[in-house]
Design a protein around this motif. Structure first.
Motif, PDB file in Angstrom:
ATOM      1  N   SER A 105       0.811  -1.217   0.000  1.00 53.16           N
ATOM      2  CA  SER A 105       0.000   0.000   0.000  1.00 53.16           C
ATOM      3  C   SER A 105       0.844   1.267   0.000  1.00 53.16           C
ATOM      4  O   SER A 105       0.401   2.303  -0.513  1.00 53.16           O
ATOM      5  CB  SER A 105      -0.939  -0.003   1.203  1.00 53.16           C
ATOM      6  N   SER A 108       1.681   1.679  -3.851  1.00 49.44           N
ATOM      7  CA  SER A 108       0.657   1.690  -4.901  1.00 49.44           C
ATOM      8  C   SER A 108      -0.667   2.207  -4.374  1.00 49.44           C
ATOM      9  O   SER A 108      -1.192   1.684  -3.381  1.00 49.44           O
ATOM     10  CB  SER A 108       0.476   0.273  -5.457  1.00 49.44           C
ATOM     11  N   SER A 109      -1.210   3.211  -5.051  1.00 51.36           N
ATOM     12  CA  SER A 109      -2.519   3.736  -4.656  1.00 51.36           C
ATOM     13  C   SER A 109      -3.620   2.703  -4.879  1.00 51.36           C
ATOM     14  O   SER A 109      -4.637   2.710  -4.182  1.00 51.36           O
ATOM     15  CB  SER A 109      -2.829   5.007  -5.460  1.00 51.36           C
ATOM     16  N   GLU A 112      -3.474   0.475  -1.902  1.00 50.86           N
ATOM     17  CA  GLU A 112      -3.973   1.225  -0.747  1.00 50.86           C
ATOM     18  C   GLU A 112      -5.500   1.222  -0.735  1.00 50.86           C
ATOM     19  O   GLU A 112      -6.132   0.987   0.306  1.00 50.86           O
ATOM     20  CB  GLU A 112      -3.457   2.663  -0.790  1.00 50.86           C
ATOM     21  N   ALA A 113      -6.093   1.470  -1.912  1.00 50.34           N
ATOM     22  CA  ALA A 113      -7.557   1.449  -1.986  1.00 50.34           C
ATOM     23  C   ALA A 113      -8.103   0.042  -1.753  1.00 50.34           C
ATOM     24  O   ALA A 113      -9.155  -0.135  -1.122  1.00 50.34           O
ATOM     25  CB  ALA A 113      -8.001   1.967  -3.351  1.00 50.34           C
ATOM     26  N   SER A 117      -9.250   1.365   2.106  1.00 47.61           N
ATOM     27  CA  SER A 117     -10.371   2.280   1.854  1.00 47.61           C
ATOM     28  C   SER A 117     -11.627   1.768   2.559  1.00 47.61           C
ATOM     29  O   SER A 117     -11.645   0.684   3.151  1.00 47.61           O
ATOM     30  CB  SER A 117     -10.621   2.398   0.353  1.00 47.61           C
ATOM     31  N   TYR A 165      -1.605  -1.865 -11.412  1.00 50.31           N
ATOM     32  CA  TYR A 165      -1.424  -1.529 -10.000  1.00 50.31           C
ATOM     33  C   TYR A 165      -0.691  -0.207  -9.795  1.00 50.31           C
ATOM     34  O   TYR A 165      -0.230   0.080  -8.696  1.00 50.31           O
ATOM     35  CB  TYR A 165      -0.725  -2.683  -9.275  1.00 50.31           C
ATOM     36  N   SER A 166      -0.595   0.582 -10.884  1.00 45.96           N
ATOM     37  CA  SER A 166      -0.094   1.962 -10.801  1.00 45.96           C
ATOM     38  C   SER A 166       1.286   2.050 -10.145  1.00 45.96           C
ATOM     39  O   SER A 166       1.480   2.696  -9.123  1.00 45.96           O
ATOM     40  CB  SER A 166      -1.096   2.834 -10.028  1.00 45.96           C
TER      41      SER A 166
END
Length: 489
Positions: A105, A108-109, A112-113, A117, A165-166
């Motif tokens: 997390s 990678s955003s 994390e989401a 979230s 996964y950005s």
């Protein structure tokens, strides 16, 4: 992958003890064995953690003390079920790969989401059926260690996973690998993938290679596998370095391959079905009438009215308008180069319908854009002229134009350009032909058999000239017409 230096002595002690097994030392040895339970596993065990992702042995108490840096501790945790709070079930193989939510997390955003979230996935097992295990391991390796094992066999799947996964730095790493390995053989394959992933820089690099090595790129298996949109995208380009008839032939091969993919018979109707409007992107006016008559005119892909209008275009002057572009494909970049094969100019050279011809070859690939020709010795005049480049052994016409040029009465050569630049293959014999209709002209003398020209950026090109047998209106290496060759590297 392992850090050896500071831990090598501990590893040896862990595996072999003191090496002293005398009776009086056995009590002391047992104490050491008891304390050694808190030490980290051996190198062999750590390698199993990374390569297999699991271990049947406990790492023991206070394992952290055996690693001097955060990097070495993260290396130990990579693919290790120790402290893992999520397991990914990856690919159709359903390979189980343990990981750590917090580590993922902070990199990678998307993760994390996924984990933190309001709509976070609370499951301890997450299936990723669309991701390849090798690519996902590359992703984790990059997150934990800032390293990636990218190769030709996994770079595209790794790029897909990095985008999903950005992880932009891993994307960049993959794109740089592709750019370093880009060539004519794989340019179309990578172009399709780059368009799919919207990698603008890679798209431009692929197109640049396709422009410079068009024939090699069209000959590759990757060209036959591109999608319809990519085919249409490329056919609209003005910068392809290839004769239009060769481009047409490549498009027909693509159509046949597309028919096979759709389990269709290879016939005129199905070719037209898969090509749709792309068949109209071929620039038929750039072909010679012979090339058009032998291929497209008989293909059945064009309507009868289109065929008639194109034949009128070839035979009438001035040229009637057609629905097909007549803009030359190859808008050359870089500096134009010119070689002059005569040292002096003299008068007079006459024309009676016979062509001037000179044979030549070069030591590196070039694109011949046109010829310089001498004009009238009687002041301003206009000439009808036809220029050709013929492959000596096959006698195929590889470059052509029929036009007019005006001269001002000076002894300087006047430019006559081909419809499109002609690709000249190194160490291959060609014949340059010019057929003029008009008054007597200047001509060159003291011709050179071999000319070496230093071009821009340090490139050197060597032209060699020889006598073209047959009726050549008297032009030879020493004397005659066709004084200049205009080309680009």
């Amino acid at each position: 992958m392992e850090e050896h230096g500071e831990d090598s002595q501990d590893d040896n002690s862990y595996e072999s003890g003191d090496g002293d097994d005398k009776p009086q030392n056995r009590t002391k040895q047992k104490k050491k064995d008891h304390h050694s339970q808190g030490r980290r596993p051996s190198k062999h065990l750590q390698q199993n953690h990374e390569l297999c992702g699991e271990s049947s042995q406990s790492p023991g108490f206070n394992w952290q003390a055996n690693f001097s840096t955060m990097a070495s501790r993260l290396r130990f945790l990579l693919f290790n079920p120790l402290m893992s709070d999520v397991t990914f079930i990856v690919g159709v193989q359903k390979e189980r790969i343990p990981a750590h939510k917090f580590i993922l997390s902070i990199s990678s955003s998307v993760f994390e989401a996924m984990f933190y979230s309001l709509l976070a996935n609370r499951s301890k097992e997450i299936e990723l059926p669309d991701v390849e295990p090798v690519a996902f391991k590359n992703l984790l390796r990059f997150i934990y260690l800032d390293q990636a094992s990218v190769g030709p066999e996994n770079v595209m799947t790794t790029l897909y996973t990095a985008k999903k996964y950005s992880i932009p730095n891993l994307e960049k790493h993959c794109v740089e690998f592709l750019e370093c390995n880009l060539c004519g053989d794989n340019a179309f394959l990578l172009l399709s993938q780059a368009r799919l992933f919207d990698e603008s820089k890679l798209i431009l690099n692929c197109l640049d290679v396709i422009d410079k090595k068009t024939q090699d790129s069209l000959n590759s298996d990757g060209f036959l596998e591109i999608d319809y949109d990519t085919l249409q995208y490329v056919l609209k380009r003005d910068t392809l370095r290839i004769r239009e008839v060769r481009l047409y032939e490549a498009v027909i091969k693509w159509a046949d391959a597309e028919c096979a993919r759709r389990s269709l018979d290879v016939d005129v109707d199905n070719r037209r079905q898969v090509l749709k409007n792309t068949i109209n992107l071929i620039r038929y006016p750039l072909m010679s009438i012979e090339e058009f008559a032998a291929g497209p005119a008989q293909s059945g892909l064009l309507s009868d009215s289109q065929v008639v209008r194109l034949f009128l275009y070839y035979t009438l002057n001035p040229k009637p308008n057609t629905e097909f572009s007549d803009t030359p494909r190859c808008c050359m970049t870089g500096r134009e180069c010119i070689i002059s094969r005569f040292l002096e100019v003299d008068t007079r050279w006459g024309y009676n319908g016979t062509s001037d011809r000179i044979r030549f070859q070069v030591d590196r690939g070039i694109f011949l854009a046109g010829l310089g020709l001498y004009g009238s010795i009687h002041g301003s005049q206009e000439y009808d002229v036809s220029i050709q480049i013929v492959h000596t052994h096959s006698t195929n016409v590889v470059g052509f134009n029929k036009t007019k040029f005006s001269c001002d009465g000076s002894n300087q050569p006047f430019r006559v350009m081909f419809k499109e630049p002609v690709e000249i293959i190194p160490n291959t014999s060609y014949i340059a032909i010019a057929t003029l209709k008009g008054n007597d002209s200047f001509y060159g003398t003291k011709g050179l058999k071999k000319i070496c020209l230093q071009c821009s950026k340090g490139e050197r090109v060597t032209f060699q000239f020889s006598y073209a047998s047959g009726n050549n209106n008297g032009t030879s290496v020493e004397d005659g017409q066709i004084p200049e060759f205009i080309f680009y590297i």
